[in-house]
Scaffold this motif. Structure first.
Motif, short mmCIF file in Angstrom:
data_model
loop_
_atom_site.label_atom_id
_atom_site.label_comp_id
_atom_site.label_asym_id
_atom_site.label_seq_id
_atom_site.Cartn_x
_atom_site.Cartn_y
_atom_site.Cartn_z
N VAL A 77 0.84 -1.20 0.00
CA VAL A 77 0.00 0.00 0.00
C VAL A 77 0.88 1.25 0.00
CG1 VAL A 77 -1.72 1.32 1.31
CG2 VAL A 77 -1.92 -1.15 1.13
N ARG A 78 1.94 1.21 0.81
CA ARG A 78 2.84 2.38 0.87
C ARG A 78 3.53 2.63 -0.45
NH1 ARG A 78 5.40 0.93 6.80
NH2 ARG A 78 3.88 2.07 8.05
N ILE A 79 3.98 1.55 -1.11
CA ILE A 79 4.66 1.71 -2.39
C ILE A 79 3.69 2.26 -3.44
CG2 ILE A 79 5.68 0.43 -4.32
CD1 ILE A 79 6.99 -1.41 -2.27
N SER A 80 2.49 1.67 -3.51
CA SER A 80 1.50 2.13 -4.48
C SER A 80 1.07 3.57 -4.19
CB SER A 80 0.28 1.20 -4.46
OG SER A 80 0.65 -0.13 -4.69
N GLY A 81 0.78 3.84 -2.91
CA GLY A 81 0.37 5.18 -2.52
C GLY A 81 1.46 6.20 -2.75
N GLY A 82 2.70 5.83 -2.44
CA GLY A 82 3.82 6.74 -2.66
C GLY A 82 4.00 7.09 -4.12
N LEU A 83 3.87 6.08 -4.99
CA LEU A 83 4.00 6.34 -6.43
C LEU A 83 2.89 7.27 -6.92
CD1 LEU A 83 4.91 2.78 -7.78
CD2 LEU A 83 6.38 4.80 -7.78
N LEU A 84 1.66 7.02 -6.45
CA LEU A 84 0.54 7.85 -6.88
C LEU A 84 0.67 9.28 -6.36
CD1 LEU A 84 -2.00 7.87 -8.50
CD2 LEU A 84 -3.26 7.00 -6.54
N VAL A 85 1.11 9.43 -5.11
CA VAL A 85 1.32 10.77 -4.54
C VAL A 85 2.41 11.50 -5.31
CG1 VAL A 85 2.16 12.02 -2.52
CG2 VAL A 85 0.47 10.22 -2.24
N ALA A 86 3.51 10.80 -5.59
CA ALA A 86 4.61 11.43 -6.32
C ALA A 86 4.17 11.82 -7.73
CB ALA A 86 5.80 10.47 -6.38
N PHE A 87 3.38 10.97 -8.39
CA PHE A 87 2.89 11.28 -9.73
C PHE A 87 1.96 12.49 -9.71
CE2 PHE A 87 -0.42 10.65 -13.02
CZ PHE A 87 0.38 10.79 -14.15
N THR A 88 1.07 12.54 -8.70
CA THR A 88 0.17 13.69 -8.57
C THR A 88 0.96 14.97 -8.33
OG1 THR A 88 -1.54 12.25 -7.62
CG2 THR A 88 -1.78 14.62 -7.26
N ALA A 89 1.98 14.90 -7.47
CA ALA A 89 2.81 16.07 -7.19
C ALA A 89 3.56 16.52 -8.44
CB ALA A 89 3.79 15.75 -6.07
N TRP A 90 4.03 15.56 -9.23
CA TRP A 90 4.76 15.89 -10.45
C TRP A 90 3.85 16.62 -11.44
CZ3 TRP A 90 9.69 16.15 -11.71
CH2 TRP A 90 10.04 16.24 -13.05
N ARG A 91 2.60 16.16 -11.52
CA ARG A 91 1.62 16.84 -12.39
C ARG A 91 1.36 18.27 -11.91
NH1 ARG A 91 -3.64 13.63 -12.50
NH2 ARG A 91 -4.27 15.46 -13.72
N LEU A 202 4.93 17.73 -1.52
CA LEU A 202 4.12 16.53 -1.75
C LEU A 202 4.91 15.47 -2.50
CD1 LEU A 202 1.21 15.46 -1.30
CD2 LEU A 202 0.67 16.31 -3.57
N LEU A 203 5.74 15.89 -3.44
CA LEU A 203 6.60 14.96 -4.17
C LEU A 203 7.57 14.27 -3.22
CD1 LEU A 203 7.66 13.76 -6.84
CD2 LEU A 203 9.13 15.77 -7.05
N CYS A 204 8.18 15.04 -2.32
CA CYS A 204 9.10 14.47 -1.33
C CYS A 204 8.38 13.48 -0.42
CB CYS A 204 9.73 15.58 -0.50
SG CYS A 204 10.79 16.71 -1.44
N ILE A 205 7.15 13.83 -0.02
CA ILE A 205 6.37 12.92 0.83
C ILE A 205 6.07 11.63 0.09
CG2 ILE A 205 4.11 12.61 1.93
CD1 ILE A 205 4.19 15.60 2.63
N GLY A 206 5.72 11.74 -1.20
CA GLY A 206 5.45 10.55 -2.00
C GLY A 206 6.65 9.63 -2.10
N VAL A 207 7.83 10.22 -2.32
CA VAL A 207 9.06 9.42 -2.39
C VAL A 207 9.35 8.77 -1.04
CG1 VAL A 207 11.56 9.53 -2.75
CG2 VAL A 207 10.03 10.81 -4.26
N GLU A 208 9.11 9.52 0.05
CA GLU A 208 9.33 8.97 1.40
C GLU A 208 8.39 7.79 1.68
OE1 GLU A 208 10.78 8.40 5.20
OE2 GLU A 208 11.59 9.65 3.59
N ILE A 209 7.11 7.94 1.30
CA ILE A 209 6.15 6.84 1.49
C ILE A 209 6.58 5.62 0.66
CG2 ILE A 209 3.76 6.11 1.12
CD1 ILE A 209 2.95 9.03 1.59
N PHE A 210 6.99 5.87 -0.58
CA PHE A 210 7.44 4.79 -1.45
C PHE A 210 8.64 4.06 -0.85
CE2 PHE A 210 10.50 3.50 -4.72
CZ PHE A 210 9.76 2.54 -5.41
N TRP A 211 9.63 4.84 -0.37
CA TRP A 211 10.84 4.23 0.18
C TRP A 211 10.54 3.45 1.46
CZ3 TRP A 211 15.14 2.39 -1.17
CH2 TRP A 211 16.16 2.13 -0.23
#
Length: 226
Positions: A77-91, A202-211
């Motif tokens: 869940v963390r990996i999937s959520g982190g990727l989605l958060v990072a993608f949203t932040a990138w957009r 938000l991008l940093c948070i997404g990467v942190e959740i993913f990691w």
């Protein structure tokens, strides 16, 4: 026991608010609203806060059971959520004013919405995924994953989670209820800077959740982490 209750209750907003970042999302919320009346702005802020309260409660109370039913682990869940958060932040970082979320909200004047349509549109995309996104849901599931065995401890845990979710929703309401005032105070340049800075955080948070999810998977696989 009372001290433990309030410690657990405070843990929820301390964990959730940096991820949700309602202060940083407030300019986005204001831009989605456009030129609406103050009554509509207050009504939407109140409805979004209520939606977020139930989203957080649902994720904390039943999220781990749903994952268990489908055989999904918290690290996944963390990996999937982190990727989605990072993608949203990138957009958001590369948004030139044609964001899909803004288009979704602006398809009809808010004053013309019925009560049912108002609730639906306040949920998607403003409540989810703009405010309570996959990262916040993954964090909520993690907070509610360890349920105590004793009945009294379970009641205390559920009560503290509800209080913590209510405190988080209250902060969301405060920020969104004053979103247009905040935008006017910041000005056009300040709002743009705030939007981009919030997107980067938000991008940093997404990467942190993913990691964190990757590390969790490695630990489950028996790999030693230095």
């Amino acid at each position: 026991m009372l001290i433990l209750f309030f410690k657990a209750a405070i843990l929820v907003p301390i964990t959730m608010l940096p991820i949700i970042n309602p202060f940083g999302n407030a300019p986005v919320f204001a831009s989605l609203l456009g030129n609406v009346s103050r009554d509509v702005e207050k009504k939407l802020a109140r409805q979004v806060a209520l939606n977020c309260f139930f989203l957080l409660l649902g994720a904390m109370f039943i999220g781990s059971h749903v994952l268990m039913f489908f055989g999904i682990s918290i690290p996944i869940v963390r990996i999937s959520g982190g990727l989605l958060v990072a993608f949203t932040a990138w957009r958001l970082l590369n948004d030139n004013g044609q964001d899909a979320i803004r288009t979704q909200v602006a398809t009809a004047p808010m004053e013309a919405w019925s009560d049912e349509e108002f609730k639906v549109r306040s949920f998607y995309p403003i409540s989810f995924p703009l405010t309570v996104g996959p990262g916040a849901i993954a964090a909520s599931i993690t907070l509610g994953a360890s349920t105590p065995a004793r009945l009294l401890d379970q009641v205390i845990s559920l009560g503290s989670a509800a209080v913590g979710a209510a405190m988080t929703a209250f902060v969301i309401w405060l920020c969104y209820n004053s979103a247009n005032k905040m935008v006017k105070m910041l000005g056009r340049l300040g709002t743009m800077v705030m939007l981009r800075l919030s997107a980067f955080i938000l991008l940093c948070i997404g990467v942190e959740i993913f990691w964190t999810g990757v590390v969790g998977l490695l630990v489950e696989a028996g790999v030693a982490i230095q």
